[in-house]
Scaffold this active site. Structure first.
Site, PDB file in Angstrom:
ATOM      1  N   CYS A 127      -1.056   8.682   7.168  1.00 33.48           N
ATOM      2  CA  CYS A 127      -2.410   8.381   6.706  1.00 33.48           C
ATOM      3  C   CYS A 127      -3.311   8.091   7.911  1.00 33.48           C
ATOM      4  O   CYS A 127      -2.859   7.534   8.922  1.00 33.48           O
ATOM      5  CB  CYS A 127      -2.390   7.170   5.791  1.00 33.48           C
ATOM      6  SG  CYS A 127      -1.527   7.452   4.237  1.00 33.48           S
ATOM      7  N   CYS A 181       0.837  -1.208   0.000  1.00 33.90           N
ATOM      8  CA  CYS A 181       0.000   0.000   0.000  1.00 33.90           C
ATOM      9  C   CYS A 181       0.869   1.254   0.000  1.00 33.90           C
ATOM     10  O   CYS A 181       0.644   2.189  -0.774  1.00 33.90           O
ATOM     11  CB  CYS A 181      -0.939  -0.024   1.205  1.00 33.90           C
ATOM     12  SG  CYS A 181      -2.116   1.316   1.229  1.00 33.90           S
ATOM     13  N   CYS A 182       1.910   1.276   0.867  1.00 31.26           N
ATOM     14  CA  CYS A 182       2.825   2.433   0.885  1.00 31.26           C
ATOM     15  C   CYS A 182       3.527   2.587  -0.458  1.00 31.26           C
ATOM     16  O   CYS A 182       3.769   3.702  -0.916  1.00 31.26           O
ATOM     17  CB  CYS A 182       3.864   2.277   1.987  1.00 31.26           C
ATOM     18  SG  CYS A 182       3.254   2.588   3.654  1.00 31.26           S
ATOM     19  N   CYS A 235      -3.444   4.539   9.558  1.00 30.23           N
ATOM     20  CA  CYS A 235      -2.149   3.999  10.007  1.00 30.23           C
ATOM     21  C   CYS A 235      -1.473   4.882  11.049  1.00 30.23           C
ATOM     22  O   CYS A 235      -0.279   4.750  11.306  1.00 30.23           O
ATOM     23  CB  CYS A 235      -1.227   3.817   8.804  1.00 30.23           C
ATOM     24  SG  CYS A 235      -1.869   2.653   7.600  1.00 30.23           S
ATOM     25  N   CYS A 260       7.911   3.993   5.538  1.00 32.83           N
ATOM     26  CA  CYS A 260       7.029   3.720   4.403  1.00 32.83           C
ATOM     27  C   CYS A 260       7.773   3.508   3.098  1.00 32.83           C
ATOM     28  O   CYS A 260       7.147   3.238   2.082  1.00 32.83           O
ATOM     29  CB  CYS A 260       6.036   4.866   4.256  1.00 32.83           C
ATOM     30  SG  CYS A 260       6.833   6.461   4.167  1.00 32.83           S
TER      31      CYS A 260
HETATM   32 FE1  SF4 Z   1      -1.347   2.824   2.855  1.00 37.92          FE
HETATM   33 FE2  SF4 Z   1      -1.140   3.182   5.505  1.00 37.92          FE
HETATM   34 FE3  SF4 Z   1       1.039   3.401   3.892  1.00 37.92          FE
HETATM   35 FE4  SF4 Z   1      -0.926   5.259   3.880  1.00 37.92          FE
HETATM   36  S1  SF4 Z   1       0.489   4.778   5.585  1.00 37.92           S
HETATM   37  S2  SF4 Z   1       0.073   4.409   2.111  1.00 37.92           S
HETATM   38  S3  SF4 Z   1      -2.771   3.975   4.152  1.00 37.92           S
HETATM   39  S4  SF4 Z   1      -0.181   1.567   4.339  1.00 37.92           S
END
Ligand code: SF4
Length: 260
Positions: free
Chosen positions: A225, A141-142, A228, A253
């Site tokens: 985010c 996701c990151c 998170c 991240c």
């Molecule tokens: Fe995805 Fe969480 Fe990374 Fe944001 S912080 S990009 S929601 S995993």
């Protein structure tokens, strides 16, 4: 084909397709050693002299970003570049801070979004809350929402600037004020606040009454985010609320990766 551009102090070679060749360290090695010892205002002046307009400040609208923008504004007025990564999962307070900063300093903010097709494929396969299922899925996701957009943001730059501080986490305690970012094609990476303490950041914000992200008032020392990030206790590490379900060593991240 190589194209040579000449800023005031030295030349930077870039390929015909606009990519940097990884030779910044050689070109600037003497200056880097002394620049690492500069005060924050002197480091900013040095960087703009060398790299503007191929230099931009990366801002995620946390306290450090507010301080950096104010410090740069004192030297440059609104003649500087700021970019941000909108992951699509940010808090409303972060957008409010972005708007307050835009209004206060009269600057344009370059916003980079994730690739829509990549996001659609990812959530179709793994769901909207995939980050809670495993470290691999959190990193996916990151990667889609942050790392890929950062690559695009940096593609036209010779230097980027961050608000990273050594004190923030074990993953950051070796940060230098001037680094070569090998993960991003040898671009110069500046961390002008690397040696600032949290106390100095907040003294600066209060003394100068500058806009800041209001989540900081609600127990969030570090803001990412919404799904998170959580508030922390006073005794916890300042990044303990980021991906709190993981071990401290993995809580990055991918934006500030250092290769050996
Ligand atoms: Fe995805 Fe969480 Fe990374 Fe944001 S912080 S990009 S929601 S995993």
């Amino acid at each position: 084909m190589l194209l040579t551009i000449r800023p005031k102090a030295a030349s930077i070679e870039i390929n015909g397709d606009g990519n940097r060749t990884p030779n910044m360290k050689e070109k600037f090695s003497n200056e880097f050693a002394s620049a690492n010892a500069f005060s924050t205002p002197d480091l900013l002046a040095w960087a703009f002299d060398r790299f503007h307009p191929r230099l931009a400040l990366a801002c995620s609208f946390q306290a450090e970003g507010s301080v950096l923008i104010d410090l740069v504004h004192r030297q440059r007025g609104s003649d500087f570049r700021v970019f941000t990564l909108d992951t699509g999962r940010l808090n409303q307070e972060t957008y409010d801070c972005m708007e307050a900063i835009r209004a206060r300093y009269g600057i344009e903010i370059e916003v980079f979004f994730p690739n829509a097709t990549q996001v659609e494929d990812m959530v179709r396969q793994h769901g909207m809350n995939l980050f809670y299922d495993s470290i691999e899925q959190r990193k996916l996701c990151c990667s889609v929402r942050k790392v890929e957009p950062l690559k695009r943001a940096l593609s036209g730059l010779d230097c980027w600037m961050t608000g990273l501080r050594r004190e923030q986490a074990v993953t950051r305690n070796q940060a230098q004020k001037v680094e070569i970012d090998h993960e991003h094609g040898g671009v110069v990476k500046l961390n002008p606040l690397a040696d600032w303490t949290g106390r100095q950041i907040w003294d600066y914000i209060r003394q100068n009454r500058i806009p800041y992200n209001r989540l900081h008032d609600r127990g969030y020392p570090s803001i990412g985010c919404a799904p998170c990030t959580r508030a922390v206790q006073a005794v916890e590490d300042s990044r303990a609320g980021r991906w709190w379900w993981e071990k401290p060593e993995t809580r990055e991240c991918g934006l500030h990766v250092k290769s050996a």
